[in-house]
Write an enzyme that holds these catalytic residues in place. Structure first.
Site, PDB file in Angstrom:
ATOM      1  N   SER A   1       4.969 -13.421 -12.324  1.00 11.04           N
ATOM      2  CA  SER A   1       4.565 -13.020 -13.662  1.00 11.04           C
ATOM      3  C   SER A   1       3.162 -13.557 -13.937  1.00 11.04           C
ATOM      4  O   SER A   1       2.261 -12.822 -14.347  1.00 11.04           O
ATOM      5  CB  SER A   1       5.575 -13.583 -14.667  1.00 11.04           C
ATOM      6  OG  SER A   1       5.299 -13.142 -15.927  1.00 11.04           O
ATOM      7  N   GLY A  27      -5.575  19.941  13.045  1.00 13.97           N
ATOM      8  CA  GLY A  27      -6.246  18.932  13.861  1.00 13.97           C
ATOM      9  C   GLY A  27      -5.799  18.981  15.312  1.00 13.97           C
ATOM     10  O   GLY A  27      -6.619  19.022  16.242  1.00 13.97           O
ATOM     11  N   GLU A  54       1.155  19.642   6.713  1.00 17.49           N
ATOM     12  CA  GLU A  54       1.222  19.797   5.249  1.00 17.49           C
ATOM     13  C   GLU A  54       2.444  20.546   4.728  1.00 17.49           C
ATOM     14  O   GLU A  54       2.880  20.331   3.608  1.00 17.49           O
ATOM     15  CB  GLU A  54      -0.004  20.581   4.771  1.00 17.49           C
ATOM     16  CG  GLU A  54      -1.317  19.944   5.070  1.00 17.49           C
ATOM     17  CD  GLU A  54      -2.439  20.940   4.853  1.00 17.49           C
ATOM     18  OE1 GLU A  54      -3.102  20.843   3.827  1.00 17.49           O
ATOM     19  OE2 GLU A  54      -2.626  21.832   5.710  1.00 17.49           O
ATOM     20  N   ASN A  86       5.395 -17.159  -9.383  1.00 15.50           N
ATOM     21  CA  ASN A  86       4.063 -16.573  -9.627  1.00 15.50           C
ATOM     22  C   ASN A  86       4.110 -15.048  -9.707  1.00 15.50           C
ATOM     23  O   ASN A  86       3.099 -14.393  -9.580  1.00 15.50           O
ATOM     24  CB  ASN A  86       3.078 -17.019  -8.530  1.00 15.50           C
ATOM     25  CG  ASN A  86       1.634 -16.747  -8.927  1.00 15.50           C
ATOM     26  OD1 ASN A  86       1.265 -16.902 -10.088  1.00 15.50           O
ATOM     27  ND2 ASN A  86       0.830 -16.306  -7.971  1.00 15.50           N
ATOM     28  N   GLY A  88      -4.165   9.209   4.826  1.00 11.17           N
ATOM     29  CA  GLY A  88      -5.291   9.919   4.204  1.00 11.17           C
ATOM     30  C   GLY A  88      -4.800  10.979   3.231  1.00 11.17           C
ATOM     31  O   GLY A  88      -5.156  10.973   2.063  1.00 11.17           O
ATOM     32  N   CYS A 143       6.489   3.090   1.954  1.00 11.23           N
ATOM     33  CA  CYS A 143       5.828   3.774   3.065  1.00 11.23           C
ATOM     34  C   CYS A 143       5.440   5.147   2.540  1.00 11.23           C
ATOM     35  O   CYS A 143       6.256   5.848   1.954  1.00 11.23           O
ATOM     36  CB  CYS A 143       6.777   3.917   4.254  1.00 11.23           C
ATOM     37  SG  CYS A 143       6.075   4.946   5.549  1.00 11.23           S
ATOM     38  N   CYS A 150       1.133   6.010  10.176  1.00  8.59           N
ATOM     39  CA  CYS A 150      -0.190   5.366  10.129  1.00  8.59           C
ATOM     40  C   CYS A 150      -0.057   3.898  10.492  1.00  8.59           C
ATOM     41  O   CYS A 150      -1.000   3.268  10.937  1.00  8.59           O
ATOM     42  CB  CYS A 150      -0.836   5.535   8.764  1.00  8.59           C
ATOM     43  SG  CYS A 150      -0.252   4.391   7.502  1.00  8.59           S
ATOM     44  N   ALA A 202      13.177  -5.049  -9.226  1.00 10.29           N
ATOM     45  CA  ALA A 202      12.103  -5.215  -8.214  1.00 10.29           C
ATOM     46  C   ALA A 202      12.658  -5.034  -6.801  1.00 10.29           C
ATOM     47  O   ALA A 202      13.734  -4.473  -6.593  1.00 10.29           O
ATOM     48  CB  ALA A 202      11.433  -6.564  -8.374  1.00 10.29           C
TER      49      ALA A 202
END
Ligand SMILES: Cc1cc2nc3c(=O)[nH]c(=O)nc-3n(C[C@H](O)[C@H](O)[C@H](O)COP(=O)(O)OP(=O)(O)OC[C@H]3O[C@@H](n4cnc5c(N)ncnc54)[C@H](O)[C@@H]3O)c2cc1C
Ligand code: FES
Ligand code: FES
Length: 1347
Positions: A275, A1099, A1278, A273, A814, A154, A119, A350
């Site tokens: 926290s 599709g 899918e 910044n 989506g 991602c 995407c 993190a």
């Protein structure tokens, strides 16, 4: 110090361009500034979470470091960077790195050409993380690459392809993706795409790295000389930036800082910044004055002393890591125990961007209960050097400080200048532990720091410190327990006593925030056990070195226990992707079947791809924010908007009364009327001049409620209350009762599958522009179904459909979540637009998106299976309930699909499947990739596992025995041939060397008690399409212009799945001209009307046929001209056609597959075709923590003749990883009041780059054909999702082995996801037995299970 009355000028550079802000607002983040500033308009940097958790907004900041006198380049998340912190800095965004219009940067080129974008919403962030890495390390190691990308999420690609592009820069990499396997494609002459075709028809290269331009570091933007001059002669003057509500003060000297702190003791110091920022946003904390110490060199000073290391509080965690690593190399091991323990945590804390921004001081002072560093610093006896105008002093970083006791804390006027971390001593051991939902970029559930000092040469404890995070409101130091253990010897008796004491001291109530209480209690003692073993090992070392014969005076650790010591390292995924090449006879111009790059790939990588919210602000545009219900089921007594309307900038409040037409369906309102049915239901909307004003105003809207009964959240309660959304769906074959009677054995069990959040990176967004004439409206929307948006807006406004035009350029992911919901947002925004006469932009915050929109249906299934002792299943009876939420949405269809698809690959003669959708007071669940199949089939596969356990056979034996073998009919009597299913299965067994690896797994498990491996192979029969004929149609419109260029339009939407690329491949083949002649502009309801949703994997199938049809019509018209001038060029023919008045525009149409299902009879032909596949996964679990590592996955998928193998492999990999997330880490947490807690990437963990299996191989089954679809291709959007369950069953296999070894009964209750909590608690042992258990009746749990 008098303050100037006017703001100072804020000066920084963006992409080499000087920016001077005369009225810089401290509340404006860099992300907003870049995107909204009218002169910059740099929309390449994306908003996806606003919390630093996803990396979509990554940019590079360059600063001159006064200490090293070097330029420091580091990645940051722009959503957390206040612009005021950038004075004197240079910012590089994706647009500054390269552009299609000027020059592409190699990073951009390689990520696109390696198919690392789908995407494309995450791509600019990925590019910037990689680019920053290369600025610092032009030839990075693969570890560095992994670390650099650890903070970037991602949702589409599954990361493998992104890494493939990145590793072409790495020193170890030669770009050959097969090299790691020992074989190299270069050796086989397969290194250029033409030779792929000649030599062999099986290819393993998806891109040709020879085409890549080299990295030339001399081409990069230089650090602006003006900033260099500023840095070399730093201004000592205090700078002040006045915002509307907040003042930013940045002193130039420590003295001024202390004076300011004296004057404003309540003002926080702002550093990273990371926290302050999130708490200001989510908890509404407000600070009118912010003090920025960024320009104070004393706070960045590092001093090596004889007894330790003093690190300035302003140093970032990334800098701290480098400092520690350097010191560890310089000092003997015994002195660096604490440093090593800190260093163990830092890569997991993190993502890289946050570590670059977050300061050590900010980390310590924030005292988050989950802090990874504070427990280690506390046990390591760190001291805090404080300073104020009154002088300096030291305080210990101890339990009192951590608990925030006033007497042990900073005084209001003090600041933290630096932190002293003492060296460890001989006979002292320090270690650190942490367990999180996934290995990296996840807050820990529990962490710990532990230190022990022995009396010299003995194992007698002289000093002991243990501190835990995540088990209380603050870091807890277990002082009492430690005191009582002094003088004890380091042996099993001590361990038992220590566990008992710790569990007593570190008590966690049953209702503790964060839940997972028993797991967290268990980790308290499991970590201690790990520490115990670690230290025991260390104690033995000196004795061994000294050849002391009697090292047996320390307790022996059996070899089988040693595996408890090893943590799973962060590894770099490898793998091979295999596909069949096109035949040598295929013309070079014909792109079908070739791994063509995504059409927008390069634009994604340069940030030039425009998403809905990247559309520049239009004239008179207003912003909308939504007001949602805070009650799960209540009557709305009143809505008071008066205060909100008073606020500056607020234009209007839109309620249900403003809707000119229909307010949704009777039972599914767009805006609530009288009653609300879930927390998060939309009640009204505020329209204001800016997004900030709109969001502030929604807080001012007062809604009074009267709570109503019943309130139902769980499936269990829904069943009790008979609360269902639709009638039961049922399929049955054979005689189930009789078959149960004849079966040798019967097993019954339960399966609980949690829901899943779509977590598309681009949240729901819409821009509605009312036109001046005829009630026309243009809607730019991120949707999979523009026709549905158009229709809904039309009925909401009560204007004909032909006045409404929906445009979809591209969608940032989506996965089903943008089929139904965008129409709701589009319609509400349209009401606002019509009422105010202004264009309206509505962009959902991540939190709101997750709160309002539903996701995958959680499922509860009960099964009963009858089988013979040889594993042949005779009868299966399954009853499933899905949690549909408060409205029907797609729940009936999901139930149907669930039932239709549940048999998966198995022929079971006597079957009964029943399914019901429960109505609960939760947001309505909706379509999600796989549409019920991933949940339902988990039940079937769990039955198989249960049968295997009962028969004493392996699950793969049961699978094989019961699989469809010959041409047959499904439970709904649709005939099919399972030949390719069997081929996929066999090829997967073969490629994964399954049987030999099964034996190796068993060997490993015999030798290891605390680590277990598991392996599983899963077959798949996945039906594509909708079970209704009307959905199988599509149209296309193809224009040829007089210069020969071709504009293709079709009804499919570009969601990242590469549909536009595939459509141009089709058009190129049909018109026999290269793809470079062609263009797709957008999907629009004005060009192709009455489209169906781009969903259900078809599709490309149906739209491809429509494009083909249009092209064939055009070619037919051109035929006489071509015949007349066969040597002519395309341009000649088009010119001639125009001259001869031949229409150069055609509509193509595909009147698709017939599909029907008669539920009365239980018969039908609901699906056009099946996709077959198989996946084998191997994992290793840590029985003490519940963590797992994915060792290897092999996927074999039947794509038939893939239209584009790069795109199809990308779909398989992406959906596999998404499925793996569903089954392992993605866990929705609801409060007992029905509030979704997990509303950000902090709380909801989708897989990161570190979750990709260490070896991940995907192959497309060769020589497979289907007559039904375009060029014999298959839709693969899918199907891979369910194959992610192979990881789940591999974990289950490992857990079952652990349980067998511990003499625990087989557990036939299956719970997905297999989180660390579930794995740990299933591997019960002496530690799980020790923990206190609460009587559920005695407390209110923090969260409730809804499946
Ligand atoms: C996405 C994300 C993931 C994270 N993951 C983890 C994780 O896995 N493990 C973990 O432990 N932490 C994690 N954190 C938390 C992170 O470690 C802290 O937010 C960070 O260290 C705070 O540093 P800062 O410089 O950003 O502080 P700021 O936000 O700038 O300031 C925080 C507070 O510290 C005070 N302060 C700062 N410096 C001083 C000083 N010198 N003297 C006095 N007061 C001072 C400020 O007044 C303020 O109140 C994560 C944060 C984010 C955003
Ligand atoms: S948007 Fe900034 S990290 Fe997610
Ligand atoms: S390509 Fe990464 S989120 Fe879509």
């Amino acid at each position: 110090m008098p303050y100037p009355s006017r703001s100072d000028e804020l000066l920084f550079f963006v992409n080499g361009r000087k920016v001077i802000e005369r009225n810089a607002d401290p509340e404006v983040t860099l992300l907003n500034f870049l995107r909204k500033n009218r002169t910059l308009c740099l929309t390449g940097t994306k908003y996806a979470c606003g919390r630093g958790g996803c990396g979509a907004c990554t940019v590079m900041v360059s600063k001159h470091d006064p200490m090293s006198r070097k330029i420091r380049h580091f990645s940051v998340t722009a959503c957390l960077v206040p612009i005021c912190s950038l004075h004197g800095a240079a910012v590089t965004t994706v647009e500054g790195v390269g552009s299609i219009k000027t020059r592409l940067h190699p990073v951009q080129e390689r990520i696109a050409k390696s198919h690392g974008t789908q995407c494309g919403f995450c791509t600019p962030g990925m590019v910037m993380s990689m680019y920053t890495l290369l600025r610092n390390h032009p030839q990075p190691s693969e570890e560095q690459l992994m670390e650099a990308l650890g903070g970037n999420l991602c949702r589409c690609t599954g990361y493998r392809s992104i890494l493939a592009g990145g590793r072409t820069f790495c020193m170890e990499s030669n770009g050959c993706q097969q090299k790691e396997t020992g074989k190299c494609c270069l050796d086989q002459g397969e290194n250029d795409s033409s030779s792929l075709d000649r030599k062999s028809d099986i290819c393993t290269e998806l891109f040709a790295k020879e085409e890549f331009q080299p990295l030339d570091p001399t081409q990069e933007l230089i650090f602006p000389p003006e900033l260099l001059r500023m840095a070399e002669n730093p201004e000592k003057r205090t700078l002040i930036f006045y915002g509307e509500r907040v003042t930013w003060i940045s002193p130039g000297t420590l003295k001024d800082l202390l004076e300011l702190k004296g004057k404003h003791p309540e003002a926080p110091l702002i550093l990273g910044n990371t926290s302050l920022g999130p708490t200001m946003k989510s908890q509404g904390h407000f600070h009118p004055i912010l003090l920025s110490p960024a320009r104070i060199p004393e706070l960045s000073t590092v001093t090596k002393t004889s007894d330790g290391l003093t690190i300035g509080a302003g140093c970032s965690l990334a800098q701290m890591r480098d400092i520690l690593a350097e010191r560890i190399l310089e000092l003997p091991e015994e002195k660096t125990q604490t440093f090593r323990a800190l260093l163990k945590h830092l890569p997991h804390l993190a993502g890289q961007q946050i570590r670059n921004m977050a300061s050590l001081g900010g980390h310590i002072i924030s005292r988050h209960c989950y802090s990874d560093l504070n427990p280690v610093l506390a046990v390591g006896n760190a001291t805090l050097n404080l300073i104020s105008e009154e002088g300096s002093r030291q305080i210990p970083l101890n339990e009192y400080f951590l608990a925030g006791l006033a007497s042990a804390d900073l005084r209001p006027k003090e600041i933290l200048e630096s932190v002293h971390i003492p060296h460890s001593r001989k006979w002292e051991f320090v270690s650190a532990f942490r367990q999180a939902q996934c290995q990296q970029n996840a807050l820990p559930d529990v962490n710990a720091g532990m230190r022990v000092l022995f009396k010299e040469g003995t194992d007698t404890i002289e000093d002991l410190s243990v501190a835990y995070g995540g088990v209380g409101a603050a870091t807890i130091c277990a002082q009492k327990s430690c005191q009582q253990l002094l003088g004890r010897r380091w042996n099993e008796l001590m361990l038992d006593e220590a566990c008992r004491l710790l569990l007593d001291e570190v008590s966690l109530p049953g209702s503790a925030p964060g839940g997972r209480v028993e797991f967290r209690r268990t980790l308290v003692v499991s970590f201690l056990f790990k520490f115990y073993l670690e230290v025991l090992q260390e104690l033995k070392k000196p004795l061994k070195l000294l050849s002391v014969p009697d090292s047996r005076r320390y307790p022996e650790i059996p070899d089988r226990f040693l595996s408890a010591l090893e943590d799973f390292p962060l590894t770099i995924p490898q793998g091979v992707q295999t596909y069949q090449s096109v035949t040598p006879h295929q013309p070079l111009q014909d792109p079908v079947g070739r791994p063509i790059m995504h059409l927008s790939g390069l634009k994604h990588a340069t940030g030039e791809a425009i998403f809905c919210d990247d559309i520049p602000m239009v004239d008179k545009e207003l912003f909308m924010a939504l007001v949602t219900s805070t009650r799960a089921h209540a009557k709305i007594i009143s809505i008071d908007s008066a205060e909100a309307l008073e606020l500056p900038g607020v234009v209007d409040v839109i309620t249900a009364e403003d809707i000119p037409g229909t307010n949704g369906a009777e039972d599914d309102r767009l805006l609530a009327v009288d009653e609300v049915f879930c927390v998060g239901q939309i009640i009204c909307a505020v329209v204001a001049e800016t997004d900030v004003q709109a969001k502030q105003a929604i807080e001012m809207i007062k809604i009074t409620y009267e709570d109503l009964e019943p309130v139902i959240f769980t499936i269990e309660d829904a069943i009790k209350h008979n609360s269902f959304l639709c009638p039961e769906k049922r399929l049955e074959q054979g005689n189930i009762e009789e078959a149960f009677e004849k079966a040798d054995q019967i097993v019954e069990g339960e399966v609980h599958v949690g829901g899943q959040e779509h977590f598309y990176m681009e949240t729901q967004r819409v821009l509605v522009i009312p036109k001046t004439e005829d009630k026309e409206l243009d809607i730019y929307v991120s949707t999979q179904d523009p026709a549905h948006v158009q229709k809904t807006v039309s009925s909401t406004l009560n204007v004909p459909i032909n006045r409404i035009t929906c445009h979809v350029k591209r969608v940032g992911g989506g996965f089903g979540g943008k089929v139904g919901r965008p129409a709701v947002f589009g319609a509400i925004a349209a009401v606002g637009a019509v009422k105010t006469g202004h264009p309206i932009r509505l962009v959902l915050d991540r939190e709101d998106d997750m709160l309002i929109t539903g996701g995958r249906h959680p499922l509860f299934g009960k099964y009963k299976v009858g089988f013979m002792n040889n594993g042949r299943i005779k009868a299966m009876d399954v009853e499933c309930y899905i949690n549909g939420g408060c409205t029907l949405d797609d729940s009936e269809m999901v139930t149907e699909f669930l039932i239709l698809k549940m048999e998966n690959a198995y022929k079971i003669r006597n079957l009964r499947f029943r399914g019901r959708a429960c109505m609960t007071n939760l947001p309505s669940n909706t379509a999600f990739r796989g549409f019920g199949f991933p949940q339902g089939t988990l039940v079937t596969e769990s039955c198989i596992t249960a049968v295997a356990a009962k028969c004493g056979l392996l699950p793969e034996q049961i699978r094989e025995k019961n699989m469809y073998k010959t041409v047959d009919k499904t439970i709904y009597k649709q005939a099919f041939n399972p030949e390719t299913l069997i081929r996929c299965w066999n090829e997967c067994l073969d490629k994964s060397s399954f049987h030999s690896r099964r034996m190796q797994v068993e060997e490993f498990n015999k030798k290891n008690y605390w680590k277990k491996k598991g392996i599983a192979i899963i077959p798949m029969k996945f039906s594509v399409g909708f079970a209704a004929t009307s959905y199988h149609q599509a149209a296309a419109l193809v224009h040829i212009y007089t210069d020969g260029s071709v504009l293709v339009t079709h009804g499919g939407n570009e969601l990242g799945q590469g549909i536009h690329t595939k459509m141009l491949q089709v058009a190129s083949r049909e018109l026999k001209i290269p793809m470079s002649y062609m263009h797709i502009c957008e999907t629009s309801t004005a060009t192709v009307p009455n489209t169906v949703a781009t969903a259900a994997s078809i599709g490309a199938d149906v739209n491809g046929r429509a494009v083909q049809n249009a092209c064939q019509i055009l070619l037919k018209r051109l035929e006489p001209i071509i015949k007349k001038n066969p040597e002519g060029t395309w341009e000649d023919w088009i010119e001639a056609a125009f001259e001869q008045r031949i229409s150069l525009s055609a509509t193509g149409y595909f009147r698709g597959y017939k599909a029907f299902m008669d539920w009365e009879k239980g018969e039908g032909d609901p699906f056009p075709y099946y996709v077959y596949g198989a996946a084998c996964s191997e994992v290793e679990i840590d029985c003490l923590t519940g963590a797992h590592k994915k060792i290897r996955t092999d996927v074999v998928m039947d794509a038939c003749c893939s239209l584009n193998p790069a795109i199809d492999i990308g779909q398989i990999e992406g959906s596999f990883i998404q499925g793996m997330g569903l089954y392992t880490t993605e866990e929705l947490k609801y409060s007992p009041e029905g509030v979704l807690y997990s509303r950000s990437p902090d709380e909801y963990k989708i897989p990161t780059i570190n979750d990709v299996p260490e070896e991940f191989n995907v192959s497309l089954l060769p020589s497979s054909h289907t007559p039904l679809t375009i060029y014999s291709s298959k839709g693969l959007g899918e199907s891979g999702m369910f194959l992610g369950s192979s990881v789940f069953f591999a974990i289950a296999d490992a857990v079952a082995t652990a349980r067998r070894e511990r003499d625990l009964a087989e557990d036939f209750t299956v719970r997905s996801p297999a989180t660390p909590e579930r794995v740990r608690m299933s591997c019960a042992d002496r530690f799980t037995e020790m923990i206190p258990r609460d009587d559920p009746k005695t407390f209110k749990p923090w969260s409730i299970p809804i499946a």
